[in-house]
Write a protein that holds these residues in place. Structure first.
Motif, mmCIF file in Angstrom:
data_model
loop_
_atom_site.group_PDB
_atom_site.id
_atom_site.type_symbol
_atom_site.label_atom_id
_atom_site.label_comp_id
_atom_site.label_asym_id
_atom_site.label_seq_id
_atom_site.Cartn_x
_atom_site.Cartn_y
_atom_site.Cartn_z
ATOM 1 N N SER A 1 0.830 -1.204 0.000
ATOM 2 C CA SER A 1 0.000 0.000 0.000
ATOM 3 C C SER A 1 0.865 1.256 0.000
ATOM 4 O O SER A 1 0.520 2.255 -0.630
ATOM 5 N N GLY A 2 2.011 1.211 0.673
ATOM 6 C CA GLY A 2 2.916 2.363 0.683
ATOM 7 C C GLY A 2 3.449 2.674 -0.706
ATOM 8 O O GLY A 2 3.459 3.832 -1.133
ATOM 9 N N ASP A 3 3.905 1.624 -1.408
ATOM 10 C CA ASP A 3 4.390 1.833 -2.773
ATOM 11 C C ASP A 3 3.263 2.292 -3.686
ATOM 12 O O ASP A 3 3.460 3.142 -4.557
ATOM 13 N N ALA A 4 2.067 1.743 -3.491
ATOM 14 C CA ALA A 4 0.918 2.133 -4.320
ATOM 15 C C ALA A 4 0.575 3.604 -4.105
ATOM 16 O O ALA A 4 0.269 4.317 -5.060
ATOM 17 N N GLU A 5 0.632 4.053 -2.860
ATOM 18 C CA GLU A 5 0.374 5.467 -2.575
ATOM 19 C C GLU A 5 1.413 6.347 -3.248
ATOM 20 O O GLU A 5 1.080 7.369 -3.852
ATOM 21 N N ASP A 6 2.689 5.938 -3.146
ATOM 22 C CA ASP A 6 3.759 6.712 -3.768
ATOM 23 C C ASP A 6 3.596 6.776 -5.282
ATOM 24 O O ASP A 6 3.727 7.837 -5.892
ATOM 25 N N VAL A 7 3.316 5.621 -5.889
ATOM 26 C CA VAL A 7 3.144 5.569 -7.346
ATOM 27 C C VAL A 7 1.972 6.445 -7.763
ATOM 28 O O VAL A 7 2.077 7.228 -8.716
ATOM 29 N N THR A 8 0.856 6.344 -7.052
ATOM 30 C CA THR A 8 -0.334 7.131 -7.392
ATOM 31 C C THR A 8 -0.032 8.621 -7.308
ATOM 32 O O THR A 8 -0.376 9.389 -8.216
ATOM 33 N N GLN A 9 0.635 9.008 -6.251
ATOM 34 C CA GLN A 9 0.986 10.423 -6.089
ATOM 35 C C GLN A 9 1.911 10.871 -7.219
ATOM 36 O O GLN A 9 1.702 11.938 -7.814
ATOM 37 N N GLU A 10 2.919 10.071 -7.538
ATOM 38 C CA GLU A 10 3.855 10.436 -8.605
ATOM 39 C C GLU A 10 3.147 10.541 -9.953
ATOM 40 O O GLU A 10 3.457 11.441 -10.742
ATOM 41 N N VAL A 11 2.214 9.652 -10.221
ATOM 42 C CA VAL A 11 1.498 9.669 -11.500
ATOM 43 C C VAL A 11 0.724 10.975 -11.658
ATOM 44 O O VAL A 11 0.790 11.622 -12.704
ATOM 45 N N PHE A 12 0.007 11.380 -10.612
ATOM 46 C CA PHE A 12 -0.798 12.592 -10.734
ATOM 47 C C PHE A 12 0.050 13.862 -10.693
ATOM 48 O O PHE A 12 -0.295 14.857 -11.340
ATOM 49 N N LEU A 13 1.161 13.837 -9.973
ATOM 50 C CA LEU A 13 2.073 14.985 -10.022
ATOM 51 C C LEU A 13 2.675 15.121 -11.424
ATOM 52 O O LEU A 13 2.789 16.228 -11.954
ATOM 53 N N THR A 14 3.037 13.991 -12.001
ATOM 54 C CA THR A 14 3.585 14.014 -13.359
ATOM 55 C C THR A 14 2.527 14.493 -14.350
ATOM 56 O O THR A 14 2.840 15.259 -15.265
ATOM 57 N N LEU A 15 1.290 14.052 -14.182
ATOM 58 C CA LEU A 15 0.213 14.518 -15.058
ATOM 59 C C LEU A 15 0.101 16.035 -14.985
ATOM 60 O O LEU A 15 0.006 16.703 -16.020
ATOM 61 N N VAL B 1 -6.172 10.767 -21.805
ATOM 62 C CA VAL B 1 -5.604 10.855 -20.466
ATOM 63 C C VAL B 1 -5.662 9.516 -19.727
ATOM 64 O O VAL B 1 -4.734 9.174 -18.998
ATOM 65 N N VAL B 2 -6.700 8.723 -19.924
ATOM 66 C CA VAL B 2 -6.820 7.441 -19.217
ATOM 67 C C VAL B 2 -5.687 6.499 -19.613
ATOM 68 O O VAL B 2 -5.026 5.906 -18.761
ATOM 69 N N GLY B 3 -5.442 6.366 -20.893
ATOM 70 C CA GLY B 3 -4.342 5.531 -21.355
ATOM 71 C C GLY B 3 -3.009 6.023 -20.837
ATOM 72 O O GLY B 3 -2.153 5.236 -20.425
ATOM 73 N N TRP B 4 -2.830 7.348 -20.830
ATOM 74 C CA TRP B 4 -1.596 7.930 -20.325
ATOM 75 C C TRP B 4 -1.425 7.591 -18.845
ATOM 76 O O TRP B 4 -0.321 7.225 -18.404
ATOM 77 N N LEU B 5 -2.496 7.702 -18.061
ATOM 78 C CA LEU B 5 -2.427 7.391 -16.630
ATOM 79 C C LEU B 5 -2.037 5.930 -16.399
ATOM 80 O O LEU B 5 -1.165 5.630 -15.580
#
Length: 193
Positions: A56-70, A83-87
């Motif tokens: 869950s920690g890695d998933a939170e980090d990945v999710t945060q990084e994905v939306f910051l990058t977006l 945008v969905v495919g990009w995400l």
């Protein structure tokens, strides 16, 4: 920071706008439009990341990084509706990077574990929890690219062509990886049949 409880929060009202409209408005600096995009897709991206990384920690980090990058790359996004495919592609790549940097471990997420209602059969609930843990462990033993393909197809319902694009391979390779993943999972889950 994205947290498991934040993932479950309701999305801000987006007025029923489609993805292209939200991306266009967010690109122009409309924070509410960006929040609506995050609210619309955050849970799906988190679930993909949690299932791929087993943490869950890695998933939170990945999710945060994905939306910051977006947010940073909104001006570079060529097709607003894509945008969905990009995400999914960005999340999949980030997860594969996490998996390459460590040996995967399985972690049980309480949000996806069946509840223990007093009216449920305790024996059945215990067996269901054990099956979920066994599946999480089995997924953790799959090679990272097979796990990604299996999750994108079986859990997120993506097409072979879309998965091929997300993991930079061919649809035939996706079919092969998926077939091998299914066979390996079936073997590992044999005691639960």
């Amino acid at each position: 920071m994205v947290t498991g409880s934040a993932v479950a929060e309701a999305a801000p009202s987006d007025g029923g706008w489609d993805d292209a409209t939200l991306v266009g408005r967010a690109r122009e600096g409309d924070l509410r439009a960006f929040e609506a995009l995050v609210g619309r897709y955050q849970r799906r991206i988190y679930q993909l990341a949690w299932r791929m990384t087993g943490s869950s920690g890695d998933a939170e980090d990945v999710t945060q990084e994905v939306f910051l990058t977006l947010w940073r790359r909104l001006p570079e996004l060529r097709e607003d509706a894509a945008v969905v495919g990009w995400l999914y592609k960005t999340a999949t790549n980030r997860c594969l990077n996490v998996l390459r940097s460590r040996k995967p471990t399985a972690e049980v997420d309480e949000a996806t574990t069946p509840s223990h209602d007093a009216t449920d059969d305790p024996e059945r609930s215990a067996e269901s929890n054990e099956q979920m843990q066994a599946l999480a462990a089995a997924l953790g033993r799959l090679p990272a690219k097979q796990r990604a393909v299996w999750l994108l197809r079986e859990i997120h319902g993506r097409s072979y062509d879309e998965i091929a694009d997300l993991v930079d391979t061919t649809p035939q390779s996706v079919r092969g990886r998926l077939a091998r993943a299914r066979v390996q999972l079936a073997e590992m889950m044999q005691p639960w049949r």
